[in-house]
Design a protein around this motif. Structure first.
Motif, PDB file in Angstrom:
ATOM      1  N   ALA A 187      -0.529   7.675  11.623  1.00 44.87           N
ATOM      2  CA  ALA A 187       0.178   8.551  10.683  1.00 44.87           C
ATOM      3  C   ALA A 187       1.441   9.106  11.323  1.00 44.87           C
ATOM      4  O   ALA A 187       2.493   9.202  10.674  1.00 44.87           O
ATOM      5  CB  ALA A 187      -0.743   9.685  10.246  1.00 44.87           C
ATOM      6  N   ARG A 188       1.343   9.450  12.585  1.00 51.92           N
ATOM      7  CA  ARG A 188       2.494  10.001  13.316  1.00 51.92           C
ATOM      8  C   ARG A 188       3.601   8.963  13.464  1.00 51.92           C
ATOM      9  O   ARG A 188       4.800   9.296  13.494  1.00 51.92           O
ATOM     10  CB  ARG A 188       2.022  10.474  14.686  1.00 51.92           C
ATOM     11  CG  ARG A 188       2.994  11.337  15.460  1.00 51.92           C
ATOM     12  CD  ARG A 188       2.318  11.864  16.716  1.00 51.92           C
ATOM     13  NE  ARG A 188       3.150  12.815  17.423  1.00 51.92           N
ATOM     14  CZ  ARG A 188       2.779  13.489  18.504  1.00 51.92           C
ATOM     15  NH1 ARG A 188       1.546  13.309  18.975  1.00 51.92           N
ATOM     16  NH2 ARG A 188       3.605  14.332  19.093  1.00 51.92           N
ATOM     17  N   LEU A 189       3.217   7.681  13.523  1.00 57.92           N
ATOM     18  CA  LEU A 189       4.180   6.590  13.663  1.00 57.92           C
ATOM     19  C   LEU A 189       4.673   6.071  12.321  1.00 57.92           C
ATOM     20  O   LEU A 189       5.426   5.097  12.273  1.00 57.92           O
ATOM     21  CB  LEU A 189       3.538   5.439  14.454  1.00 57.92           C
ATOM     22  CG  LEU A 189       3.122   5.751  15.896  1.00 57.92           C
ATOM     23  CD1 LEU A 189       2.381   4.582  16.502  1.00 57.92           C
ATOM     24  CD2 LEU A 189       4.328   6.134  16.734  1.00 57.92           C
ATOM     25  N   GLY A 190       4.234   6.711  11.232  1.00 58.78           N
ATOM     26  CA  GLY A 190       4.621   6.251   9.909  1.00 58.78           C
ATOM     27  C   GLY A 190       3.833   5.058   9.428  1.00 58.78           C
ATOM     28  O   GLY A 190       4.273   4.340   8.522  1.00 58.78           O
ATOM     29  N   LEU A 191       2.642   4.846   9.999  1.00 60.93           N
ATOM     30  CA  LEU A 191       1.804   3.692   9.662  1.00 60.93           C
ATOM     31  C   LEU A 191       0.512   4.102   8.970  1.00 60.93           C
ATOM     32  O   LEU A 191      -0.451   3.335   8.956  1.00 60.93           O
ATOM     33  CB  LEU A 191       1.493   2.887  10.931  1.00 60.93           C
ATOM     34  CG  LEU A 191       2.714   2.324  11.669  1.00 60.93           C
ATOM     35  CD1 LEU A 191       2.282   1.669  12.978  1.00 60.93           C
ATOM     36  CD2 LEU A 191       3.466   1.329  10.794  1.00 60.93           C
ATOM     37  N   GLY A 192       0.464   5.310   8.407  1.00 60.53           N
ATOM     38  CA  GLY A 192      -0.711   5.720   7.652  1.00 60.53           C
ATOM     39  C   GLY A 192      -0.889   4.836   6.434  1.00 60.53           C
ATOM     40  O   GLY A 192       0.079   4.276   5.899  1.00 60.53           O
ATOM     41  N   ALA A 193      -2.135   4.691   5.977  1.00 62.84           N
ATOM     42  CA  ALA A 193      -2.408   3.755   4.887  1.00 62.84           C
ATOM     43  C   ALA A 193      -3.429   4.314   3.908  1.00 62.84           C
ATOM     44  O   ALA A 193      -4.332   5.058   4.288  1.00 62.84           O
ATOM     45  CB  ALA A 193      -2.904   2.423   5.449  1.00 62.84           C
ATOM     46  N   VAL A 194      -3.278   3.904   2.655  1.00 66.61           N
ATOM     47  CA  VAL A 194      -4.299   4.124   1.640  1.00 66.61           C
ATOM     48  C   VAL A 194      -5.299   2.984   1.752  1.00 66.61           C
ATOM     49  O   VAL A 194      -4.920   1.811   1.883  1.00 66.61           O
ATOM     50  CB  VAL A 194      -3.672   4.159   0.233  1.00 66.61           C
ATOM     51  CG1 VAL A 194      -4.758   4.206  -0.844  1.00 66.61           C
ATOM     52  CG2 VAL A 194      -2.738   5.348   0.100  1.00 66.61           C
ATOM     53  N   LEU A 195      -6.588   3.317   1.731  1.00 60.53           N
ATOM     54  CA  LEU A 195      -7.645   2.319   1.874  1.00 60.53           C
ATOM     55  C   LEU A 195      -8.235   1.996   0.509  1.00 60.53           C
ATOM     56  O   LEU A 195      -8.692   2.890  -0.209  1.00 60.53           O
ATOM     57  CB  LEU A 195      -8.738   2.834   2.809  1.00 60.53           C
ATOM     58  CG  LEU A 195      -8.261   3.307   4.193  1.00 60.53           C
ATOM     59  CD1 LEU A 195      -9.440   3.790   5.019  1.00 60.53           C
ATOM     60  CD2 LEU A 195      -7.498   2.212   4.922  1.00 60.53           C
ATOM     61  N   GLY A 196      -8.213   0.722   0.147  1.00 55.56           N
ATOM     62  CA  GLY A 196      -8.680   0.340  -1.172  1.00 55.56           C
ATOM     63  C   GLY A 196      -7.798   0.955  -2.237  1.00 55.56           C
ATOM     64  O   GLY A 196      -6.566   1.004  -2.106  1.00 55.56           O
ATOM     65  N   ASP A 197      -8.436   1.493  -3.292  1.00 53.39           N
ATOM     66  CA  ASP A 197      -7.636   2.134  -4.343  1.00 53.39           C
ATOM     67  C   ASP A 197      -7.316   3.588  -4.001  1.00 53.39           C
ATOM     68  O   ASP A 197      -6.533   4.239  -4.703  1.00 53.39           O
ATOM     69  CB  ASP A 197      -8.328   2.036  -5.704  1.00 53.39           C
ATOM     70  CG  ASP A 197      -9.682   2.741  -5.765  1.00 53.39           C
ATOM     71  OD1 ASP A 197      -9.972   3.613  -4.905  1.00 53.39           O
ATOM     72  OD2 ASP A 197     -10.465   2.441  -6.678  1.00 53.39           O
TER      73      ASP A 197
END
Length: 308
Positions: A187-197
């Motif tokens: 998240a700090r690197l801008g790589l946070g993600a939504v998982l599934g829907d």
């Protein structure tokens, strides 16, 4: 009043925080550890470290036991061998505690045991409806079966007159361990993600409130049975991911399809893709005041700790 407390799993993330709080409150703390030298280095000289409970004399006063031991659930694939290890790593210390209670001239007044909201499993419909401590387990789902086994073992102590509190943890957040650091880095690197829907509920709790609720449960003689150790505010996974990214001044641009996670993780992917909107009904009714009831301020505080 100062008490003598016996803790398993004391060198783990939650255990370290809890032992520090118990010592600060003036309690005497004994811990069971397979690696006594490591436990002494981790917890300090104030703690009495034991590698076997047989060394405890029958006339020893132990006011309460806190059972936190157990291998990490999220991590290695849930092969048959790994499932057996997850069960055994919790059941073996529980059996030793029960044996000790039978030997003691005066059994402890209370036993706190670490279970999890995995007790509630996943459901086909109604995952977004409030789920309190009265909701049943979901037999046949491993995460639910594991929690049911943990709690069943602990409840055997009730036959000795021991008050048993079954603490069902949500995802525990803290800057120095648990689930937060592995999520915070991307998240700090801008790589946070939504998982599934991203619509699955994501119950969480700050480690301060895990410790706070444990101490609260020790002090409340009338409190027993299951207690959901989760914050009052339950976001969806997408909301959690966005709040986590925002705490570092970032946004969420990525999405990991559910099919990819299921292919890579098998049934363990349910920990990330399925959830229930678990609510802390018992804690609220008993009068516990959460230090971190809302997600965004909690994440902002944790991000500040990471940056310090």
């Amino acid at each position: 009043m100062p008490q003598t407390l016996l803790v398993t799993g004391a060198t783990g993330f939650v255990g370290r925080h809890l032992v520090a709080r118990l010592l600060a409150d003036g309690h005497t703390v004994m811990v069971l550890s397979r690696d006594a030298a490591r436990a002494r280095r981790t917890l300090g000289s104030e703690v009495r470290v034991l590698d076997r409970l047989g060394d405890i004399a029958p006339d020893t006063r132990i006011d309460a036991c806190i059972h936190l031991a157990g291998a990490r659930v999220l991590g290695q694939p849930w092969t048959a061998a790994r499932r057996e290890e997850l069960m055994r790593s919790r059941a073996a210390p529980a059996a030793k505690l029960l044996g000790l209670m039978h030997r003691l001239e005066r059994p402890p007044r209370a036993l706190l045991v670490a279970s999890a909201i995995g007790w509630y499993g996943k459901v086909a419909q109604g995952a977004d409806l409030p789920c309190d401590e009265t909701a049943p387990p979901q037999p046949g789902q491993f995460q639910s079966d594991l929690c049911a086994a943990i709690e069943r073992d602990a409840q055997q102590a009730e036959a000795l007159g021991v008050r048993v509190v079954r603490m069902r943890f949500g995802v525990v957040l803290g800057a120095d361990g648990g689930a937060y650091p592995p999520q915070a880095l991307p998240a700090r690197l801008g790589l946070g993600a939504v998982l599934g829907d991203g619509r699955q509920p994501a119950p969480w709790v700050h480690v301060d409130d895990v410790v706070g609720l444990a101490c609260f449960a020790l002090a409340q003689e009338g409190l027993s049975g299951p207690v959901n150790v989760v914050a009052p505010e339950t976001p969806t996974q997408a909301e959690f991911a966005r709040a986590l990214a925002a705490s570092f001044g970032r946004r969420v641009h990525l999405r990991v399809p559910a099919a990819v996670l299921r292919l890579a993780m098998g049934e363990m992917s349910d920990l990330l893709l399925a959830g229930r909107r678990v609510v802390p009904a018992v804690a609220a009714e008993a009068g516990y005041a959460f230090r971190h009831p809302a997600l965004a301020p909690a994440l902002q505080a944790l991000a500040a700790q990471m940056r310090a």
